[in-house]
Design an enzyme around this catalytic site. Structure first.
Site, short mmCIF file in Angstrom:
data_model
loop_
_atom_site.label_atom_id
_atom_site.label_comp_id
_atom_site.label_asym_id
_atom_site.label_seq_id
_atom_site.Cartn_x
_atom_site.Cartn_y
_atom_site.Cartn_z
N ASP A 279 -14.40 25.99 -39.49
CA ASP A 279 -13.41 26.99 -39.83
C ASP A 279 -13.83 27.69 -41.13
O ASP A 279 -14.99 28.09 -41.27
CB ASP A 279 -12.02 26.35 -39.94
CG ASP A 279 -10.89 27.38 -39.91
OD1 ASP A 279 -10.53 27.82 -38.81
OD2 ASP A 279 -10.39 27.75 -40.98
N TYR B 40 -8.17 34.66 -46.02
CA TYR B 40 -8.44 35.59 -44.92
C TYR B 40 -8.55 37.02 -45.43
O TYR B 40 -9.36 37.80 -44.94
CB TYR B 40 -7.33 35.49 -43.87
CG TYR B 40 -7.38 34.21 -43.07
CD1 TYR B 40 -8.00 34.17 -41.83
CD2 TYR B 40 -6.80 33.04 -43.56
CE1 TYR B 40 -8.05 32.99 -41.09
CE2 TYR B 40 -6.84 31.87 -42.83
CZ TYR B 40 -7.47 31.85 -41.60
OH TYR B 40 -7.52 30.68 -40.88
N HIS C 85 -11.56 22.17 -32.39
CA HIS C 85 -11.71 22.83 -33.68
C HIS C 85 -11.55 21.87 -34.85
O HIS C 85 -12.16 22.06 -35.90
CB HIS C 85 -10.66 23.94 -33.78
CG HIS C 85 -10.85 24.88 -34.93
ND1 HIS C 85 -11.92 25.73 -35.02
CD2 HIS C 85 -10.10 25.10 -36.03
CE1 HIS C 85 -11.82 26.45 -36.13
NE2 HIS C 85 -10.72 26.08 -36.76
#
Length: 389
Positions: free
Chosen positions: A186, A313, A365
């Site tokens: 990630d 982000y 994930h």
């Protein structure tokens, strides 16, 4: 009197988690007043979090979840706070047990936290105690990303994975580790990649269980055309973004709008995070317990870091990973079958020196949570020849 500069002692202090009783009481009071939106009878997980699952999760959080038990278990990990470039960074530092442990920094992502690596840490730090070769031991360092858990936000823009790579390099220097390895998935894959790009002389190697979506190798004139496999992956990635990527656009463009509600409502926070754990894991019901899920959600709640976690982000969208030339440190990749769409090996090889690429038999994930034993074996195998070099 000498004018020589006096050495500066590393600013590192031991840390223990101690959430105030008042915060626990206030959370239970909020959970007692939850008002969920009415759902559809046939909704399931098709339009976000399953309403029935969410109701059960919140009921368990309010009645049965014991934060103090989780807190005590986490406090068995050797935790510290470091002052780095004006930032406070929380981290776990577990020295390795073996003839020559290799320093290794593990980096989590969103919606995870340092607790993702709880089961992985002992497997890497003390392999001999878990049926593996002590020669594969690591000095394990697990920092909390800036704005996550106990690494508080500084209240300003400008800290993405690019900038945090410099913080990790400074942290490893303070710990006395001049050269080290990096591992992550990630956002941790972004950061590990930046370590290899920005500090190649210090990085022994990078191991990733995800190729970052922001990674952009050189394409176009003078570059090999996309292979059929790469074209097929890009189609899968585009379809995934259309179906599953709304959260990322919200995080990167209007983060405070979502965070204003999530920071105020434990039900909203649990829905936002739990849906991703369900969607991105291989076998959610078996691999991620309610206690594990709620420990992670509770960290976001008690530290009030959901908005600051989104800021990564914003920053990373403005600065995608674009290597100039080939990245020097070697890289290994563990590709888990239920991961967010992963590019083929050829995509990574356009810039990275790929030494190992393993198609894993199970996992998703959250590899360190779902498949800690298999991930540990892959990390050991990748770094084994690099130790000798």
């Amino acid at each position: 009197m000498s004018n020589a500069t006096q050495p500066i002692e590393p600013s590192i202090e031991p840390f223990r988690i101690a959430i105030p009783d008042a915060d626990l009481i206030e959370l239970r009071q909020r959970l007692a007043r939850v008002r969920l939106a009415p759902g559809l009878q046939e909704q399931g997980w098709h339009q976000g979090v399953n309403p029935g699952f969410l109701y059960g999760l919140l009921d368990y959080w309010a009645r049965d979840f014991d934060w103090r038990t989780q807190e005590a278990r986490l406090n068995a990990l050797p935790q510290y706070l470091a002052q780095l470039k004006g930032r406070t960074i929380h981290f776990v530092h577990q020295p390795g047990k073996g003839p020559a442990p290799l320093p290794l920094v593990l980096t989590h992502g969103w919606p995870g936290s340092f607790i993702e690596f709880e089961k992985l840490i002992p497997l890497l730090a003390d392999p001999g105690a878990h049926g593996a070769d002590p020669a594969d031991a690591f000095h394990v360092v697990v920092p909390s990303l800036p704005g996550y858990a106990f690494s508080p936000s500084d209240g300003h823009k400008g800290t993405g994975t690019y900038e945090t790579a410099a913080l990790w390099a400074a942290l490893m220097t303070q710990l006395g580790y001049e050269r080290f390895g990096a591992q992550g998935g990630d956002l941790g894959s972004n950061l590990s990649s930046w370590l290899g790009i920005r500090f190649p002389e210090r990085l022994i190697g990078m191991h990733l269980n995800y190729i970052p979506t922001s990674y952009q190798p050189p394409l176009g004139d003078g570059q090999p055309p996309l292979t059929p496999e790469e074209q097929a992956w890009k189609k899968r990635q585009d379809a995934w973004k259309e179906e599953e990527g709304a959260y990322r656009r919200m995080h990167a463009t209007k983060p405070y709008t979502a965070a204003a509600g999530l920071n105020d409502s434990p039900a909203g926070l649990a829905a936002w995070i739990a849906e991703k754990f369900h969607a991105w894991s291989d076998d959610f019901d078996k691999s991620i317990s309610l206690d594990t899920l709620l420990t992670d959600i509770s960290l976001y709640w008690f530290t009030q870091t959901i908005f600051s976690s989104f800021q990564m982000y914003v920053e990373d969208s403005a600065r995608p990973v674009k290597p100039e030339g080939r990245v020097q440190p070697p890289i290994g990749v563990a590709a888990f079958p239920s991961e967010i769409p992963m590019p083929p090996r050829s995509w990574a090889e356009r810039c990275f020196d790929v030494r190992r690429w393993t198609e894993m038999p199970a996992g998703g994930h959250f590899a360190a949570l779902e498949q800690p034993q298999r991930l540990a074996e892959e990390i050991r195998a990748f770094f084994r020849p690099l130790r000798e070099a």
